[in-house]
Design an enzyme around this catalytic site. Structure first.
Site, PDB file in Angstrom:
ATOM      1  N   VAL A 102       5.378 -16.789  -4.638  1.00 21.35           N
ATOM      2  CA  VAL A 102       4.499 -17.242  -3.573  1.00 21.35           C
ATOM      3  C   VAL A 102       3.447 -17.823  -4.370  1.00 21.35           C
ATOM      4  O   VAL A 102       2.708 -17.050  -5.153  1.00 21.35           O
ATOM      5  CB  VAL A 102       4.349 -16.033  -2.629  1.00 21.35           C
ATOM      6  CG1 VAL A 102       3.098 -16.531  -1.616  1.00 21.35           C
ATOM      7  CG2 VAL A 102       5.485 -15.629  -1.767  1.00 21.35           C
ATOM      8  N   CYS A 103       2.870 -18.944  -4.231  1.00 20.64           N
ATOM      9  CA  CYS A 103       1.614 -19.399  -4.906  1.00 20.64           C
ATOM     10  C   CYS A 103       0.315 -18.470  -4.337  1.00 20.64           C
ATOM     11  O   CYS A 103      -0.002 -18.427  -3.122  1.00 20.64           O
ATOM     12  CB  CYS A 103       1.351 -20.667  -4.363  1.00 20.64           C
ATOM     13  SG  CYS A 103      -0.028 -21.721  -4.963  1.00 20.64           S
ATOM     14  N   ILE A 104      -0.103 -17.925  -5.486  1.00 25.33           N
ATOM     15  CA  ILE A 104      -1.082 -16.899  -5.370  1.00 25.33           C
ATOM     16  C   ILE A 104      -2.300 -17.577  -4.573  1.00 25.33           C
ATOM     17  O   ILE A 104      -2.960 -16.919  -3.974  1.00 25.33           O
ATOM     18  CB  ILE A 104      -1.632 -16.298  -6.694  1.00 25.33           C
ATOM     19  CG1 ILE A 104      -2.286 -15.054  -6.419  1.00 25.33           C
ATOM     20  CG2 ILE A 104      -1.946 -17.112  -7.699  1.00 25.33           C
ATOM     21  CD1 ILE A 104      -2.447 -14.108  -7.566  1.00 25.33           C
TER      22      ILE A 104
END
Lengths: 132, 118
Positions: free
Chosen positions: A77-79
């Site tokens: 998940v893109c931080i």
């Protein structure tokens, strides 16, 4: 073939992430492999552990999480996209002094470099758009 | 090294997508991949000069995009038809992007290892 899937739309609002899940299931069924699932933009909402659906409705985040854990998939998940949208794990929660966390088990919060690295290793990259 | 094309088709401030496409292009270049960026559809609005998003409490995406050539995202393209359809004239673009016809875009797409449509 090796696939990278990019999921950019939130559950509920668009069909896109459900289509992505069905496509991912079909890939494995057909003998392909998934190098990485990358949740970007509003797609980060699929990784919440706090979604509740009425009993007779599909709970898409729950379905994604079951799929990810059942097949031990690499799911990132893109931080940057996630913390902006309030999808955080316990580490980010304490870093930013928040009271809870809601990233489901089986997902990693990490950067765009993970998407690039996965694409380099993959034969195909398929984007499931944000439905703009 | 692979050849990536990032396609951005959203206006700069109505959603996060334009910024996220820019972030992806920069990340791919940072990780030593060959990256092109194509502005098409409403994405060409990102090329308008003199953006002033401070009045809507947004960061200036155009200012951030000035860094693209510095990060070796040098192949910037836009769909000439998209520009024309929106009444934007070529002599006032914020980035040194090259005009492509629809058939040239088809050719560009065929040259890629991977396409990212953000």
């Amino acid at each position: 073939m090796k696939y990278t899937l990019i999921i950019q739309s939130a559950p509920i609002d668009h069909q896109s992430s459900y289509t992505a899940l069905r496509f991912a299931r079909a890939l494995l069924k057909a003998g392909h492999s998934i190098e990485r699932l990358f949740f970007y933009g509003a797609g980060v909402h699929n990784a919440t552990s706090h979604s509740v659906a009425p009993q007779d409705e599909l709970n898409l985040p729950e379905q994604w999480q079951q799929f990810v854990t059942q097949h031990s998939l690499d799911a990132v998940v893109c931080i940057a996209a996630a913390v902006r949208r309030g999808v955080i794990n316990s580490a980010e929660s304490s870093r930013y002094s928040k009271t809870g966390d809601n990233l489901a088990d089986g997902y990693d919060l990490s950067g765009l470099g993970q998407l690039v690295a996965s694409a380099v290793e993959s034969d195909r990259v398929v984007t499931f758009g944000a439905g703009s | 090294m692979k050849q990536f094309l990032v396609i951005t088709s959203s206006a700069p401030y109505g959603s996060a997508q334009a910024r996220e496409a820019t972030d992806l292009a920069l990340a791919a270049a940072l990780f030593d991949q060959k990256v092109s960026l194509l502005f098409q559809g409403d994405g060409v609005f990102q090329l308008l000069p003199d953006q002033n998003p401070a009045v809507i409490e947004q960061k200036n995406l155009s200012a951030m995009q000035q860094a693209l050539p510095l990060y070796d995202v040098e192949d910037l393209f836009y769909c000439a038809d998209s520009l024309k359809e929106r009444g934007i004239t070529q002599d006032k673009l914020a980035l040194p992007a090259k005009a492509l016809s629809r058939s040239e875009i088809a050719l560009l797409i065929r040259q890629q290892d991977h396409i990212f449509h953000v």
